[in-house]
Every structure is written in C-alpha cells, then in structure tokens.
Scaffold this motif. Structure first.
Motif, PDB file in Angstrom:
ATOM      1  N   UNK A  68       0.531  -1.387  -0.066  1.00 51.85           N
ATOM      2  CA  UNK A  68       0.037   0.126  -0.526  1.00 51.85           C
ATOM      3  C   UNK A  68       0.702   1.042   0.224  1.00 51.85           C
ATOM      4  N   UNK A  69       1.801   1.685   0.615  1.00 51.44           N
ATOM      5  CA  UNK A  69       3.122   2.020   0.664  1.00 51.44           C
ATOM      6  C   UNK A  69       3.455   2.675  -0.260  1.00 51.44           C
ATOM      7  N   UNK A  70       4.278   1.404  -0.862  1.00 46.88           N
ATOM      8  CA  UNK A  70       4.796   1.598  -1.690  1.00 46.88           C
ATOM      9  C   UNK A  70       4.129   2.018  -3.132  1.00 46.88           C
ATOM     10  N   UNK A  71       2.551   1.751  -3.365  1.00 48.65           N
ATOM     11  CA  UNK A  71       1.483   2.355  -3.920  1.00 48.65           C
ATOM     12  C   UNK A  71       2.003   3.796  -4.565  1.00 48.65           C
ATOM     13  N   UNK A  72       1.430   4.238  -3.216  1.00 50.11           N
ATOM     14  CA  UNK A  72       1.172   5.211  -2.919  1.00 50.11           C
ATOM     15  C   UNK A  72       2.432   6.659  -3.538  1.00 50.11           C
ATOM     16  N   UNK A  73       3.237   6.015  -2.567  1.00 51.19           N
ATOM     17  CA  UNK A  73       4.260   6.855  -3.505  1.00 51.19           C
ATOM     18  C   UNK A  73       4.512   7.194  -4.598  1.00 51.19           C
ATOM     19  N   UNK A  74       4.671   5.772  -6.135  1.00 48.25           N
ATOM     20  CA  UNK A  74       4.322   5.554  -7.210  1.00 48.25           C
ATOM     21  C   UNK A  74       3.680   6.589  -7.299  1.00 48.25           C
ATOM     22  N   UNK A  75       1.892   6.908  -7.075  1.00 48.89           N
ATOM     23  CA  UNK A  75       1.165   7.901  -7.472  1.00 48.89           C
ATOM     24  C   UNK A  75       1.347   8.413  -6.982  1.00 48.89           C
ATOM     25  N   UNK A  76       1.698   9.283  -6.454  1.00 47.20           N
ATOM     26  CA  UNK A  76       2.637  10.974  -5.750  1.00 47.20           C
ATOM     27  C   UNK A  76       1.422  10.694  -4.810  1.00 47.20           C
ATOM     28  N   UNK A  77       0.103  10.652  -4.120  1.00 47.61           N
ATOM     29  CA  UNK A  77      -1.087  11.222  -4.032  1.00 47.61           C
ATOM     30  C   UNK A  77      -0.540  11.314  -2.625  1.00 47.61           C
ATOM     31  N   UNK A  78       0.506  10.986  -1.943  1.00 49.45           N
ATOM     32  CA  UNK A  78       0.683  11.395  -0.171  1.00 49.45           C
ATOM     33  C   UNK A  78       1.018  11.886  -0.085  1.00 49.45           C
ATOM     34  N   UNK A  79       2.006  13.485  -0.701  1.00 52.42           N
ATOM     35  CA  UNK A  79       2.447  14.749   0.040  1.00 52.42           C
ATOM     36  C   UNK A  79       2.384  15.361  -1.614  1.00 52.42           C
ATOM     37  N   UNK A  80       2.332  17.012  -1.374  1.00 54.32           N
ATOM     38  CA  UNK A  80       2.420  17.800  -1.891  1.00 54.32           C
ATOM     39  C   UNK A  80       3.917  17.546  -3.586  1.00 54.32           C
ATOM     40  N   UNK A  81       3.602  17.535  -4.224  1.00 53.90           N
ATOM     41  CA  UNK A  81       4.430  17.406  -5.689  1.00 53.90           C
ATOM     42  C   UNK A  81       5.963  17.297  -5.573  1.00 53.90           C
ATOM     43  N   UNK A  82       6.030  18.456  -4.624  1.00 53.11           N
ATOM     44  CA  UNK A  82       7.939  18.304  -4.829  1.00 53.11           C
ATOM     45  C   UNK A  82       8.071  17.327  -3.382  1.00 53.11           C
ATOM     46  N   UNK A 134       7.174  14.335  -2.946  1.00 54.63           N
ATOM     47  CA  UNK A 134       6.520  13.290  -3.300  1.00 54.63           C
ATOM     48  C   UNK A 134       7.879  12.908  -4.253  1.00 54.63           C
ATOM     49  N   UNK A 135       8.109  13.961  -5.027  1.00 62.82           N
ATOM     50  CA  UNK A 135       9.204  14.085  -6.119  1.00 62.82           C
ATOM     51  C   UNK A 135      10.396  13.123  -5.109  1.00 62.82           C
ATOM     52  N   UNK A 136      11.000  14.363  -4.209  1.00 55.77           N
ATOM     53  CA  UNK A 136      11.585  14.276  -2.876  1.00 55.77           C
ATOM     54  C   UNK A 136      11.582  12.611  -2.941  1.00 55.77           C
ATOM     55  N   UNK A 137      10.961  12.090  -2.240  1.00 55.43           N
ATOM     56  CA  UNK A 137      10.857  11.931  -1.635  1.00 55.43           C
ATOM     57  C   UNK A 137      10.872  10.454  -2.420  1.00 55.43           C
ATOM     58  N   UNK A 138      11.087   9.989  -3.746  1.00 59.03           N
ATOM     59  CA  UNK A 138      10.945   9.004  -4.947  1.00 59.03           C
ATOM     60  C   UNK A 138      12.603   9.146  -5.108  1.00 59.03           C
ATOM     61  N   UNK A 139      13.070  10.490  -4.684  1.00 57.20           N
ATOM     62  CA  UNK A 139      14.250  11.189  -4.992  1.00 57.20           C
ATOM     63  C   UNK A 139      15.150  10.231  -4.507  1.00 57.20           C
ATOM     64  N   UNK A 140      15.317   9.978  -3.257  1.00 58.34           N
ATOM     65  CA  UNK A 140      15.920   9.648  -2.019  1.00 58.34           C
ATOM     66  C   UNK A 140      16.380   8.356  -1.841  1.00 58.34           C
ATOM     67  N   UNK A 141      14.626   7.415  -2.220  1.00 53.81           N
ATOM     68  CA  UNK A 141      15.383   6.354  -2.579  1.00 53.81           C
ATOM     69  C   UNK A 141      15.288   5.559  -3.853  1.00 53.81           C
ATOM     70  N   UNK A 142      15.937   6.361  -4.902  1.00 52.73           N
ATOM     71  CA  UNK A 142      16.659   6.281  -5.474  1.00 52.73           C
ATOM     72  C   UNK A 142      17.203   5.825  -5.705  1.00 52.73           C
ATOM     73  N   UNK A 143      18.137   6.800  -4.589  1.00 53.94           N
ATOM     74  CA  UNK A 143      20.018   6.863  -4.610  1.00 53.94           C
ATOM     75  C   UNK A 143      20.161   5.506  -3.194  1.00 53.94           C
ATOM     76  N   UNK A 144      19.454   5.028  -2.773  1.00 52.20           N
ATOM     77  CA  UNK A 144      19.715   4.422  -2.135  1.00 52.20           C
ATOM     78  C   UNK A 144      20.634   3.375  -2.494  1.00 52.20           C
ATOM     79  N   UNK A 145      21.894   3.561  -1.663  1.00 50.74           N
ATOM     80  CA  UNK A 145      23.700   2.571  -1.424  1.00 50.74           C
ATOM     81  C   UNK A 145      23.533   1.221  -1.091  1.00 50.74           C
ATOM     82  N   UNK A 146      22.360   0.509  -1.270  1.00 50.01           N
ATOM     83  CA  UNK A 146      22.604  -0.774  -0.701  1.00 50.01           C
ATOM     84  C   UNK A 146      21.970  -1.563  -0.962  1.00 50.01           C
TER      85      UNK A 146
END
Length: 258
Positions: free
Chosen positions: A157-171, A173-185
C-alpha cells in the motif's frame, strides 16, 4: 514466474512474505502472506520519511532548516556519528536515514516530530499494521519484545501511494522517490540484475529478518516488489533468496516484454 517463485518458496528454509504488483492497475502478479505482521527492521524508515515531510508541510517548516544532534544520539554504524556531527539539516538527515539506513539520523528525526505524530500519520495514510514502538538500536526494548512492526500488505500500500505521488505535495513526493532511488545498499533486490535498473527501494535487516521493497522503473513495465524474510538464521542466504526472486520477476516482467 509464479511457478519459479513458488518453487523457491517451497525450498526456502525461512518464512517468506512477498508481493509483486502492477502499480497502475493494483493487480498482484504474486502474493504470499500479505497480512502477517513481522519486525519491520529498517523498513520503518520509509513511512518515517513521509511522516517527517508531512510534518514540515503541516507546520510550514523548511526541509533545509538545521536541528541539533546531541552527542548521546550518536550510535554505531552511522555516518552522522562517524563525523561527530552536532548540527544537520533535516534534508541531510532524511537522505542518510534512507540511503545508508543511518540510525542516528533516524533517532534525531523521531525525537524531532515524536512517535505519536508518526504513528497517527501511519494510520491516517492507511497503514494498518505498521507501528513505531522503539528508536533504532534500542536493544533493551527489543529484548523485552517491543519492536517496530509492519506487513507485506502495508508495504504494498505504501509503495503504491509513493508511486502514485498522492500522499504529499508534488515537490515532497518527487523528493521521496529521489531519495529512495539513491539507495546505496544493493545486496538483495538488485543482487543478480545485470542491467542498470532504476529502483526506488529500502532494505531492512536484523539477526532474524531480511527485507527489501521498492519500485522498479522500466518505462511502461514499472512494477512494485517486496520480499520479507523472517525466522532467518543465515542473513547472507536470505539476501541471496531475495535476489533470486527479484531476478525471476525482472526477467518475466521486463526482459520478456522488452
């Protein structure tokens, strides 16, 4: 794909919870033990990330504001602690919390907005089995059976909503995906993928659990995948199992459609 993964599950010596899901249609390609509750380990840091951003939005605060880090908040396995940092921006703490799973950064952020706010936010966004009950590295509480919890269903459920970007303001939502995409592990879901795959994900591990969950971006074939292994006695084997499941999903959903 389903047959291959089912064989892996049957042969696995541990308890495996998983989902592979189309984020656009919410169709599950495969699901296993979706509603069983387990120790979240560092997966809890993903809803914390969202909760902090929601707090900043609600109270009109700046993500680049600095907050104090008391030396007693320094813990092992933390780049914050390694550098003996006593002040940091919220943005930096959020990044370290996700990309290196920094426990000191996480604890400072929990103190900054409070467990009560976070748990209320988790419920508000539809997480029914996710609960923050202790700070990171609090092994005293862990020994007393007080742990942070989640489920495969909540992570789907959480990652579906992160993908849809409907939990937070646009900036945010994009920041969330940007940070998760920079994962080093990258020892689990990406372990056996030879392609340069964009994945917004988060790992989590303790002595008896090994998890990895995220979004695989591949144009029109984006998908969500989460593999959560409990009752683990060999963490390296558990990471390999997550890697094999992930490779099977990728080859079926991306390679064969490419």
């Amino acid at each position: 794909m389903e047959c291959a993964i089912q064989r892996m599950l049957e042969e696995a010596p541990y308890n495996v919870h998983l989902f592979i899901k189309d984020p656009n249609t919410n169709h599950y390609f495969i699901q296993e033990k979706l509603h069983a509750v387990f120790s979240s380990a560092s997966l809890i840091k993903v809803p914390i990330l969202l909760g902090v951003l929601r707090y900043l939005e609600r109270y009109h605060q700046d993500v680049h504001q600095e907050i104090r880090i008391a030396p007693e908040e320094w813990v092992d396995y933390s780049v914050i602690s390694e550098q003996r940092i006593e002040r940091s921006t919220i943005y930096e703490l959020l990044v370290w919390m996700i990309i290196t799973s920094d426990n000191a950064a996480t604890n400072v952020l929990i103190d900054f907005i409070g467990m009560e706010f976070l748990n209320h936010y988790f419920r508000q966004i539809g997480l029914r089995q996710t609960k923050l009950q202790r700070k990171m590295m609090d092994f005293e509480k862990l020994e007393r059976g007080i742990d942070n919890l989640t489920s495969a269903n909540d992570m789907a459920h959480l990652f579906s909503r992160i993908y849809q970007q409907d939990l937070l303001p646009k900036q945010f939502s994009k920041l969330t995906i940007d940070i998760l995409s920079r994962q080093r592990v990258h020892e689990s879901l990406k372990r056996y993928l030879v392609d340069d795959v964009k994945m917004a994900h988060k790992t989590g591990g303790l002595e008896t659990v090994e998890h990895d969950v995220g979004i695989v971006y591949n144009g029109s074939n984006d998908y969500l995948i989460g593999v959560f292994i409990t009752e683990v006695t060999n963490n390296e084997y558990a990471k390999q199992l997550i890697g094999r499941i992930s490779k099977s999903a990728y080859e079926h959903l991306v390679k064969r459609k490419g």
